[in-house]
Design an enzyme around this catalytic site. Structure first.
Site, PDB file in Angstrom:
ATOM      1  N   HIS A  35      -0.480  10.814   6.204  1.00 55.91           N
ATOM      2  CA  HIS A  35      -0.412  10.076   4.936  1.00 55.91           C
ATOM      3  C   HIS A  35      -1.672   9.215   4.804  1.00 55.91           C
ATOM      4  CE1 HIS A  35       1.823   8.173   1.590  1.00 55.91           C
ATOM      5  NE2 HIS A  35       1.267   7.027   1.999  1.00 55.91           N
ATOM      6  N   ASP A  37      -3.673   6.528   2.551  1.00 54.44           N
ATOM      7  CA  ASP A  37      -3.505   5.513   1.510  1.00 54.44           C
ATOM      8  C   ASP A  37      -4.852   5.156   0.888  1.00 54.44           C
ATOM      9  OD1 ASP A  37      -0.670   4.924   1.494  1.00 54.44           O
ATOM     10  OD2 ASP A  37      -0.957   4.181   3.537  1.00 54.44           O
ATOM     11  N   MET A  39      -6.807   3.050  -1.897  1.00 56.65           N
ATOM     12  CA  MET A  39      -6.628   1.814  -2.678  1.00 56.65           C
ATOM     13  C   MET A  39      -7.952   1.397  -3.305  1.00 56.65           C
ATOM     14  SD  MET A  39      -4.220  -0.357  -0.098  1.00 56.65           S
ATOM     15  CE  MET A  39      -2.861   0.410   0.783  1.00 56.65           C
ATOM     16  N   HIS A  68      -2.059   9.492  -1.087  1.00 58.74           N
ATOM     17  CA  HIS A  68      -1.325   8.557  -1.944  1.00 58.74           C
ATOM     18  C   HIS A  68      -2.346   7.702  -2.689  1.00 58.74           C
ATOM     19  CE1 HIS A  68       1.657   4.879  -1.923  1.00 58.74           C
ATOM     20  NE2 HIS A  68       1.408   5.319  -3.142  1.00 58.74           N
ATOM     21  N   MET A  70      -3.345   4.901  -4.833  1.00 54.28           N
ATOM     22  CA  MET A  70      -2.961   3.606  -5.402  1.00 54.28           C
ATOM     23  C   MET A  70      -4.180   3.076  -6.141  1.00 54.28           C
ATOM     24  SD  MET A  70      -0.765   2.264  -2.149  1.00 54.28           S
ATOM     25  CE  MET A  70      -1.591   3.445  -1.092  1.00 54.28           C
TER      26      MET A  70
HETATM   27  C1  DX5 Z   1       1.446   0.517   1.481  1.00 52.21           C
HETATM   28  C2  DX5 Z   1       1.123   1.930   1.883  1.00 52.21           C
HETATM   29  C3  DX5 Z   1       1.928   2.413   3.024  1.00 52.21           C
HETATM   30  C4  DX5 Z   1       1.802   1.585   4.265  1.00 52.21           C
HETATM   31  C5  DX5 Z   1       3.074   1.687   5.070  1.00 52.21           C
HETATM   32  O1  DX5 Z   1       0.801   0.213   0.311  1.00 52.21           O
HETATM   33  O2  DX5 Z   1       1.309   2.836   0.803  1.00 52.21           O
HETATM   34  O3  DX5 Z   1       1.688   3.792   3.288  1.00 52.21           O
HETATM   35  O4  DX5 Z   1       0.718   1.940   5.061  1.00 52.21           O
HETATM   36  O5  DX5 Z   1       2.957   0.863   6.171  1.00 52.21           O
HETATM   37  P1  DX5 Z   1       4.202   0.283   6.958  1.00 52.21           P
HETATM   38  O6  DX5 Z   1       4.953   1.477   7.514  1.00 52.21           O
HETATM   39  O7  DX5 Z   1       3.571  -0.536   8.012  1.00 52.21           O
HETATM   40  O8  DX5 Z   1       5.033  -0.476   5.979  1.00 52.21           O
HETATM   41 ZN    ZN Z   2       1.312   5.109   1.160  1.00 50.64          ZN
END
Ligand code: DX5
Ligand code: ZN
Length: 220
Positions: A35, A37, A39, A68, A70
């Site tokens: 996964h 992330d 941002m 993902h 964001m």
């Molecule tokens: C948060 C991310 C998550 C995050 C989850 O904005 O989208 O993927 O990394 O991390 P944990 O499991 O530590 O909550």
């Molecule tokens: Zn995420």
């Protein structure tokens, strides 16, 4: 409960100086997806990584890269992440005005399309997308950071989404992201989730295989 639960470690909590090795260690430890992330400092108050990092990771793992986004106006970056080697591209309904078009765009690039909901966003926002999408990602923390506490108020949303998915007769993954530990994994899987994103629970302890196995056991 869906039969096969997948574990998708979030590399947000990895050691970025050794990211390739970290991803290979996750693969060896039994991760199903990686996964990623992304941002932008606008949709969420944090900045992370972009397509060049996804491209580099593509070269070190065979696991699906679950990207993902964001970011605001995610449709502007679909081609860049597709070119970089993403397998699943997920956009937030709150960040994208013409989300159906974005899904078509992701599919036109031969990728699996996901849509994501912030904790405060109703499941109604994706109701008419279920015939088109491959994955719904329900945020169980406010997005932007790892290591935050699970927001249990989103659990009823999972119940409703799993029923709607069953009614539409398509295979749509229901993924949960944020605050996953064995107890919360058990709760969300009982409500119909079949993909679990976990950052802190996996990277926090040091033994990736054990952490992944504990989440998988709690989910089943
Ligand atoms: C948060 C991310 C998550 C995050 C989850 O904005 O989208 O993927 O990394 O991390 P944990 O499991 O530590 O909550
Ligand atoms: Zn995420």
């Amino acid at each position: 409960m869906a039969s096969q639960v997948r574990i998708a470690p979030s590399i947000l909590s990895a050691d970025f100086a050794r990211l390739g090795e970290e991803v290979q260690a996750l693969e060896a430890a039994g991760a199903d997806w990686i996964h990623v992330d992304v941002m932008d400092g606008r949709f969420v108050p944090n900045l992370t990584i972009g397509p060049p990092v996804v491209k580099a990771l593509r070269g070190v793992t065979h696991l699906p890269l679950d990207v993902h986004l964001m970011i605001v106006e995610p449709e502007r970056y679909i081609d860049a992440f597709a070119d970089a080697g993403a397998d699943i591209i997920t956009v937030h309904v709150e960040a994208c005005t013409h989300i159906h078009r974005a899904i078509q765009h992701i599919h036109a690039r031969g990728k699996r399309a996901g849509v994501s909901l912030n904790p405060s966003t109703s499941e109604e926002a994706v109701r008419y997308l279920l015939p088109s999408v491959d994955l719904v990602l329900v945020m169980s923390v406010n997005p932007g950071f790892g290591g935050h506490s699970f927001i249990a108020d989103v659990v009823p949303k999972l119940d409703v989404l799993r029923k709607w998915i069953a009614a539409c007769g398509r295979e749509v993954d229901l993924e949960v992201d944020g605050g996953m530990v064995p107890s919360t994994a058990s709760t969300v899987c009982a409500a119909g989730a079949n993909v679990l994103v976990a950052g802190n629970a996996i990277f926090g302890g040091g033994n990736y295989a054990r952490a992944i196995a504990e989440l998988r056991a709690a989910a089943s």
